[in-house]
Scaffold this motif. Structure first.
Motif, PDB file in Angstrom:
ATOM      1  N   GLY A 160       0.805  -1.220   0.000  1.00  0.00           N
ATOM      2  CA  GLY A 160       0.000   0.000   0.000  1.00  0.00           C
ATOM      3  C   GLY A 160       0.830   1.258   0.000  1.00  0.00           C
ATOM      4  O   GLY A 160       0.346   2.333   0.366  1.00  0.00           O
ATOM      5  N   GLY A 161       2.099   1.140  -0.398  1.00  0.00           N
ATOM      6  CA  GLY A 161       2.970   2.307  -0.416  1.00  0.00           C
ATOM      7  C   GLY A 161       3.563   2.585   0.954  1.00  0.00           C
ATOM      8  O   GLY A 161       3.475   1.758   1.870  1.00  0.00           O
ATOM      9  N   PRO A 162       4.179   3.744   1.140  1.00  0.00           N
ATOM     10  CA  PRO A 162       4.801   4.084   2.427  1.00  0.00           C
ATOM     11  C   PRO A 162       3.785   4.017   3.564  1.00  0.00           C
ATOM     12  O   PRO A 162       2.619   4.376   3.398  1.00  0.00           O
ATOM     13  N   LEU A 163       4.243   3.560   4.734  1.00  0.00           N
ATOM     14  CA  LEU A 163       3.369   3.426   5.892  1.00  0.00           C
ATOM     15  C   LEU A 163       3.635   4.572   6.858  1.00  0.00           C
ATOM     16  O   LEU A 163       4.750   4.726   7.370  1.00  0.00           O
ATOM     17  N   HIS A 164       2.597   5.368   7.126  1.00  0.00           N
ATOM     18  CA  HIS A 164       2.690   6.530   8.009  1.00  0.00           C
ATOM     19  C   HIS A 164       2.016   6.195   9.334  1.00  0.00           C
ATOM     20  O   HIS A 164       0.853   5.777   9.355  1.00  0.00           O
ATOM     21  N   LEU A 165       2.720   6.378  10.432  1.00  0.00           N
ATOM     22  CA  LEU A 165       2.203   6.054  11.763  1.00  0.00           C
ATOM     23  C   LEU A 165       1.743   7.333  12.457  1.00  0.00           C
ATOM     24  O   LEU A 165       2.485   8.322  12.511  1.00  0.00           O
ATOM     25  N   VAL A 166       0.514   7.303  12.990  1.00  0.00           N
ATOM     26  CA  VAL A 166      -0.073   8.453  13.689  1.00  0.00           C
ATOM     27  C   VAL A 166      -0.626   7.968  15.014  1.00  0.00           C
ATOM     28  O   VAL A 166      -1.385   6.991  15.069  1.00  0.00           O
ATOM     29  N   GLY A 167      -0.270   8.636  16.107  1.00  0.00           N
ATOM     30  CA  GLY A 167      -0.819   8.300  17.410  1.00  0.00           C
ATOM     31  C   GLY A 167      -1.390   9.518  18.089  1.00  0.00           C
ATOM     32  O   GLY A 167      -0.723  10.570  18.164  1.00  0.00           O
ATOM     33  N   HIS A 168      -2.631   9.406  18.573  1.00  0.00           N
ATOM     34  CA  HIS A 168      -3.276  10.498  19.297  1.00  0.00           C
ATOM     35  C   HIS A 168      -3.131  10.271  20.795  1.00  0.00           C
ATOM     36  O   HIS A 168      -3.495   9.207  21.312  1.00  0.00           O
ATOM     37  N   SER A 169      -2.595  11.249  21.516  1.00  0.00           N
ATOM     38  CA  SER A 169      -2.529  11.236  22.974  1.00  0.00           C
ATOM     39  C   SER A 169      -1.783   9.987  23.465  1.00  0.00           C
ATOM     40  O   SER A 169      -0.611   9.807  23.134  1.00  0.00           O
ATOM     41  N   LEU A 170      -2.425   9.117  24.235  1.00  0.00           N
ATOM     42  CA  LEU A 170      -1.791   7.866  24.643  1.00  0.00           C
ATOM     43  C   LEU A 170      -1.271   7.107  23.425  1.00  0.00           C
ATOM     44  O   LEU A 170      -0.176   6.521  23.455  1.00  0.00           O
ATOM     45  N   GLY A 171      -2.032   7.113  22.336  1.00  0.00           N
ATOM     46  CA  GLY A 171      -1.592   6.441  21.124  1.00  0.00           C
ATOM     47  C   GLY A 171      -0.281   6.973  20.593  1.00  0.00           C
ATOM     48  O   GLY A 171       0.503   6.228  19.983  1.00  0.00           O
ATOM     49  N   GLY A 172      -0.015   8.254  20.814  1.00  0.00           N
ATOM     50  CA  GLY A 172       1.255   8.827  20.401  1.00  0.00           C
ATOM     51  C   GLY A 172       2.417   8.272  21.196  1.00  0.00           C
ATOM     52  O   GLY A 172       3.501   8.021  20.649  1.00  0.00           O
ATOM     53  N   GLN A 173       2.207   8.056  22.486  1.00  0.00           N
ATOM     54  CA  GLN A 173       3.287   7.505  23.290  1.00  0.00           C
ATOM     55  C   GLN A 173       3.523   6.034  22.967  1.00  0.00           C
ATOM     56  O   GLN A 173       4.663   5.551  22.998  1.00  0.00           O
ATOM     57  N   ILE A 174       2.454   5.313  22.622  1.00  0.00           N
ATOM     58  CA  ILE A 174       2.619   3.927  22.171  1.00  0.00           C
ATOM     59  C   ILE A 174       3.334   3.909  20.816  1.00  0.00           C
ATOM     60  O   ILE A 174       4.223   3.077  20.582  1.00  0.00           O
ATOM     61  N   ALA A 175       2.956   4.830  19.913  1.00  0.00           N
ATOM     62  CA  ALA A 175       3.633   4.925  18.615  1.00  0.00           C
ATOM     63  C   ALA A 175       5.114   5.221  18.810  1.00  0.00           C
ATOM     64  O   ALA A 175       5.977   4.639  18.122  1.00  0.00           O
ATOM     65  N   ARG A 176       5.434   6.122  19.711  1.00  0.00           N
ATOM     66  CA  ARG A 176       6.835   6.439  19.991  1.00  0.00           C
ATOM     67  C   ARG A 176       7.581   5.200  20.465  1.00  0.00           C
ATOM     68  O   ARG A 176       8.692   4.912  20.002  1.00  0.00           O
ATOM     69  N   ALA A 177       6.959   4.440  21.368  1.00  0.00           N
ATOM     70  CA  ALA A 177       7.597   3.224  21.876  1.00  0.00           C
ATOM     71  C   ALA A 177       7.819   2.217  20.759  1.00  0.00           C
ATOM     72  O   ALA A 177       8.851   1.521  20.721  1.00  0.00           O
ATOM     73  N   ALA A 178       6.858   2.113  19.833  1.00  0.00           N
ATOM     74  CA  ALA A 178       7.016   1.191  18.710  1.00  0.00           C
ATOM     75  C   ALA A 178       8.200   1.592  17.832  1.00  0.00           C
ATOM     76  O   ALA A 178       9.015   0.747  17.427  1.00  0.00           O
ATOM     77  N   VAL A 179       8.301   2.872  17.538  1.00  0.00           N
ATOM     78  CA  VAL A 179       9.393   3.364  16.705  1.00  0.00           C
ATOM     79  C   VAL A 179      10.741   3.149  17.390  1.00  0.00           C
ATOM     80  O   VAL A 179      11.743   2.823  16.735  1.00  0.00           O
ATOM     81  N   LEU A 180      10.770   3.308  18.708  1.00  0.00           N
ATOM     82  CA  LEU A 180      12.023   3.093  19.430  1.00  0.00           C
ATOM     83  C   LEU A 180      12.438   1.627  19.419  1.00  0.00           C
ATOM     84  O   LEU A 180      13.632   1.314  19.508  1.00  0.00           O
ATOM     85  N   LEU A 181      11.462   0.724  19.308  1.00  0.00           N
ATOM     86  CA  LEU A 181      11.794  -0.693  19.138  1.00  0.00           C
ATOM     87  C   LEU A 181      12.255  -0.998  17.721  1.00  0.00           C
ATOM     88  O   LEU A 181      13.225  -1.731  17.515  1.00  0.00           O
ATOM     89  N   ASP A 182      11.556  -0.440  16.732  1.00  0.00           N
ATOM     90  CA  ASP A 182      11.878  -0.707  15.326  1.00  0.00           C
ATOM     91  C   ASP A 182      11.194   0.335  14.456  1.00  0.00           C
ATOM     92  O   ASP A 182       9.979   0.301  14.276  1.00  0.00           O
ATOM     93  N   ALA A 183      11.970   1.251  13.915  1.00  0.00           N
ATOM     94  CA  ALA A 183      11.414   2.309  13.068  1.00  0.00           C
ATOM     95  C   ALA A 183      11.319   1.898  11.611  1.00  0.00           C
ATOM     96  O   ALA A 183      10.706   2.617  10.810  1.00  0.00           O
TER      97      ALA A 183
END
Length: 286
Positions: A108-131
């Motif tokens: 589906g082309g490039p994958l863009h990750l968006v997290g709102h509020s708590l979701g943003g901190q979970i997204a950050r943690a995911a990227v820190l594991l594997d971006a």
């Protein structure tokens, strides 16, 4: 912690289960029409929220050529989760996000990750594991560390109440106006909002609520993740993380910064068209 205008998905969106190596997740999968897909966006909701928090943005995002997958995380609304709070540790939720990304694949082309509020901190943690799965990261109304002291008190009130059945807690929210966004939902008198609340797993709310009140500042770690483009998006007022704090975080990240006029903590529901336009302008660069 948003109040979506409706729980009925638009014609472009299909409610379905996304099967991953870590289980199935309820999603709204919205796809562009006949035009080529420019990319895919994975959207993570906030505390007490759900995939429906992004529902008003699905049509404008797909009209811009993006496939959009909004997800209920483990223990949120229509995604099941265990009663064990350890299952909702941040690293566990981050690994769920990586599994969702893997399940979406790269067709589906490039994958863009968006997290709102708590979701943003979970997204950050995911990227820190594997971006590596992600083309960009957008933190929407999601700050550098723990939530504001006033919001910490509101989350504590909710956590203390969660010894009761969820329907009793809903009545307590109506009576005592806590926490902030859940109380606003309750006063709407909408049955869909009540049903969403009842289907949240209390263990998830307890574990993630505790994390929101104790989250360390990981901005320097995230800034070191290169060359991942980063975007800090918020409303012009935010009681959960003050806007000047978000401004400073964007500077520390060397991130693109968007302030959505007329929006508060949930620009995705306060100003969905303007928020969708800001996201696509950012994604279009990558």
């Amino acid at each position: 912690m948003s109040r979506p205008p409706t729980f009925a998905p638009p014609p472009c969106a299909l409610p379905r289960a996304l099967s991953t190596s870590r289980g199935a997740f309820a999603v709204l999968d919205a796809r562009p029409g006949a035009q080529d897909t420019r990319g895919t966006a994975l959207l993570l909701p906030g505390y007490t929220g759900s995939k429906e928090d992004f529902i008003a943005m699905l049509e404008p995002l797909t009209a811009a050529g993006y496939r959009v997958v909004a997800v209920d995380g483990r223990g949120q609304y229509e995604t099941d989760g265990p009663a064990d709070q350890d299952a909702y540790a941040q690293d566990e939720l981050a690994r769920d996000v990586l599994a969702q990304a893997a399940a979406l694949g790269d067709d589906g082309g490039p994958l863009h990750l968006v997290g709102h509020s708590l979701g943003g901190q979970i997204a950050r943690a995911a990227v820190l594991l594997d971006a590596s799965p992600f083309a960009t990261l957008t933190l929407m109304s999601s700050g550098p560390a723990q939530i504001s002291p006033a919001q910490q008190q509101r989350v504590k009130l909710l956590s203390d109440a969660l010894v009761m059945p969820m329907d009793h807690v809903w009545q307590a929210i109506l009576a005592f106006d806590a926490p902030e966004d859940a109380a606003e939902e309750a006063t709407e008198g909408r049955e869909d909002l009540r049903q969403r609340w009842l289907r949240h797993n209390p263990a998830q709310l307890l574990a993630t609520g505790h994390r929101l009140t104790t989250e360390p500042d990981r901005v320097a770690e995230l800034a070191a993740v290169q060359p991942l483009p980063k975007h800090v998006l918020s409303g012009e007022r935010d009681d959960t993380w003050p806007v000047p704090l978000l401004d400073d975080m964007a500077r520390r990240l060397d991130a693109h910064r968007t302030v959505v006029r007329g929006a508060e903590h949930s620009p995705n529901t306060d100003r969905p068209l303007e928020t969708a336009a800001a996201l696509t302008r950012f994604w279009d660069q990558y």
